[in-house]
Design a protein around this motif. Sequence first.
Motif, PDB file in Angstrom:
ATOM      1  N   HIS A 317      48.413  41.162  37.721  1.00 45.05           N
ATOM      2  CA  HIS A 317      47.317  42.183  39.001  1.00 45.05           C
ATOM      3  C   HIS A 317      47.281  41.610  39.679  1.00 45.05           C
ATOM      4  O   HIS A 317      46.229  40.345  39.965  1.00 45.05           O
ATOM      5  CB  HIS A 317      46.151  41.712  37.091  1.00 45.05           C
ATOM      6  N   ASN A 342      40.279  45.438  42.398  1.00 43.96           N
ATOM      7  CA  ASN A 342      40.275  44.305  41.709  1.00 43.96           C
ATOM      8  C   ASN A 342      39.849  43.763  40.583  1.00 43.96           C
ATOM      9  O   ASN A 342      40.236  42.895  40.261  1.00 43.96           O
ATOM     10  CB  ASN A 342      39.171  43.674  42.822  1.00 43.96           C
ATOM     11  N   LEU A 343      39.154  44.544  39.882  1.00 37.00           N
ATOM     12  CA  LEU A 343      39.110  43.779  38.694  1.00 37.00           C
ATOM     13  C   LEU A 343      38.655  45.531  37.375  1.00 37.00           C
ATOM     14  O   LEU A 343      39.915  44.935  36.095  1.00 37.00           O
ATOM     15  CB  LEU A 343      37.458  43.774  38.539  1.00 37.00           C
ATOM     16  N   GLU A 346      42.340  46.840  36.394  1.00 39.17           N
ATOM     17  CA  GLU A 346      42.805  45.421  35.705  1.00 39.17           C
ATOM     18  C   GLU A 346      42.720  45.677  34.050  1.00 39.17           C
ATOM     19  O   GLU A 346      43.286  45.955  33.109  1.00 39.17           O
ATOM     20  CB  GLU A 346      42.740  43.555  35.889  1.00 39.17           C
ATOM     21  N   CYS A 367      46.373  37.061  36.172  1.00 41.43           N
ATOM     22  CA  CYS A 367      45.719  37.794  36.766  1.00 41.43           C
ATOM     23  C   CYS A 367      45.504  37.212  38.327  1.00 41.43           C
ATOM     24  O   CYS A 367      45.651  35.706  38.252  1.00 41.43           O
ATOM     25  CB  CYS A 367      43.832  38.391  36.067  1.00 41.43           C
ATOM     26  N   SER A 369      42.642  35.591  41.096  1.00 44.28           N
ATOM     27  CA  SER A 369      41.545  36.019  41.058  1.00 44.28           C
ATOM     28  C   SER A 369      41.723  35.230  42.766  1.00 44.28           C
ATOM     29  O   SER A 369      42.546  35.533  43.621  1.00 44.28           O
ATOM     30  CB  SER A 369      40.858  34.551  40.630  1.00 44.28           C
ATOM     31  N   LYS A 387      37.111  38.291  42.133  1.00 43.25           N
ATOM     32  CA  LYS A 387      37.264  37.729  41.304  1.00 43.25           C
ATOM     33  C   LYS A 387      36.392  36.556  40.593  1.00 43.25           C
ATOM     34  O   LYS A 387      37.991  36.498  39.764  1.00 43.25           O
ATOM     35  CB  LYS A 387      37.668  36.727  43.139  1.00 43.25           C
ATOM     36  N   VAL A 390      37.634  38.173  37.400  1.00 39.41           N
ATOM     37  CA  VAL A 390      38.522  38.130  36.816  1.00 39.41           C
ATOM     38  C   VAL A 390      38.757  36.269  36.149  1.00 39.41           C
ATOM     39  O   VAL A 390      39.413  36.770  34.920  1.00 39.41           O
ATOM     40  CB  VAL A 390      39.553  37.865  37.946  1.00 39.41           C
ATOM     41  N   ALA A 410      44.774  32.971  34.922  1.00 42.11           N
ATOM     42  CA  ALA A 410      44.910  32.970  35.872  1.00 42.11           C
ATOM     43  C   ALA A 410      45.578  32.621  37.711  1.00 42.11           C
ATOM     44  O   ALA A 410      45.459  31.037  37.323  1.00 42.11           O
ATOM     45  CB  ALA A 410      43.514  33.361  36.816  1.00 42.11           C
TER      46      ALA A 410
END
Length: 477
Positions: A317, A342-343, A346, A367, A369, A387, A390, A410
């Motif tokens: 992601h 951004n979140l 996902e 992911c 971040s 972020k 995440v 991440a």
Amino acid sequence: MGDFYQKMLQNDAGRKILKSVGLPTPVDLNRHQGQAVFFKGDLLIGSVEGSQMLEPSLQSLSHAEAKVMLPANGKTASSIIKHCENFGINPLQIQCEKGAVSETFDALVFDATGLQNTKELKHLYAFFSPVMRNIKHNGRIIIFGRPHMASSSGEQAAAMRALEGFSRSLSKEIGKKGATSQVIYVDKGAEHLAKPAFEFFLSAKSAYVNGQAITVAKPGPAKNKVELPVIDWRLPLEGKTALVTGGSRGIGEAIAETLARDGAKVFVLDIAATQEDLELVANQIGGEAIVADITAKETPQLIADAVAETGLDIIVHNAGVTRDKMLANMPEHFWDMTLSINLTAEEEINDHLLENNVINEDGRIICVSSMNGIAGQVGQSNYAASKAGVIGYVEFMAKPLAKKNITINAVAPGFIETAMTDAIPFMTREVGRRMNSLSQGGKPVDVAETIAFFASPESKGISGNVLRVCGQCLIGA
């Protein structure tokens, strides 16, 4: 990308100017160039009594091109020698007395998993202090410990947590050499699962990862020993299928290229406005392009249909946006767009793929971040929230996903040289580049290499981790 500072370093006049005002002169970082082995060079290894990472470490080193040395005056020398003999390694014993060490080292490895209390932290001083000046440019330090919250006493927990502060400080001492230091915390019973982290941190693939700590745990509910697959260091992802969102340019493009280099069949996804670039990337790596908006309701099923033949082994992601404004002046749609892309997207894609068994057994979710999700940033309350979200998602999801033998991790990039950072005003850009222990910006491939490490079939015991790819940024945790 243009780096005015680096250009000044390329001539005598520029170097003199920088030196006269006390500015650092960054070392060129050695990055992975298709090396056949993960490590080649001179390595000094030590441990404390009762430690349990010597055997797996030396087993890995038996497949490298390492000249292994150990302190002749160390209390655990006989134990190290015995383990070396088991793997056909002939170690060289050297005198490690302060001010009298003539050898130089590409790596220092210390097994501190046997620490019982804070008094025993003196072993760190005894091993490292005499040899810190002898670390070569682009050198590596790796320290093994146990997760402090799994300790048997408060004293042991304090000793284990101390390793992180110690390593982060060493990172700042040796960063001027382009050298790095990391801690690998290993749960009891997961010693053999630390192999991919040990090899990644020793290798050139981790060039811009500095001052970090990672935890290796025994995955899933299985009671039996989890075996690692046998893989080719040069093609660790052979036969795997991967998806990279936001894959048309910059970091996303580098991720797609690196996963393909490592043997994966890569699907790259991005929005219609980037279709030309997206298809170019896909064609260059022998992958396939998926034109879609990750926030669209139909996109999760579109992904599932595209990979229906093989399923997904790896999903990255990476897609993200910034819409910066001071919160008092931020339009509502700036907030909504940033959090959605951004979140939330996902989460919704993962939910759909998991519910429909699109992500294969032993799958990998990675992911992207950001350091700003850790430290925050003026005018980026929306971006930083997304972020940081995440990170929270990754840390929480590690446990439920373990039941399906799927890992989730991440990366948190710092200042990475892209077209976006190249557009930052000159002085702001130069300061951003220097505010880390390595005194330089990273490259998209640095993020990609870290993601490929998390994506490896060997990384079974690595889940719920967040690795900063920031050269040890001086801001943030």
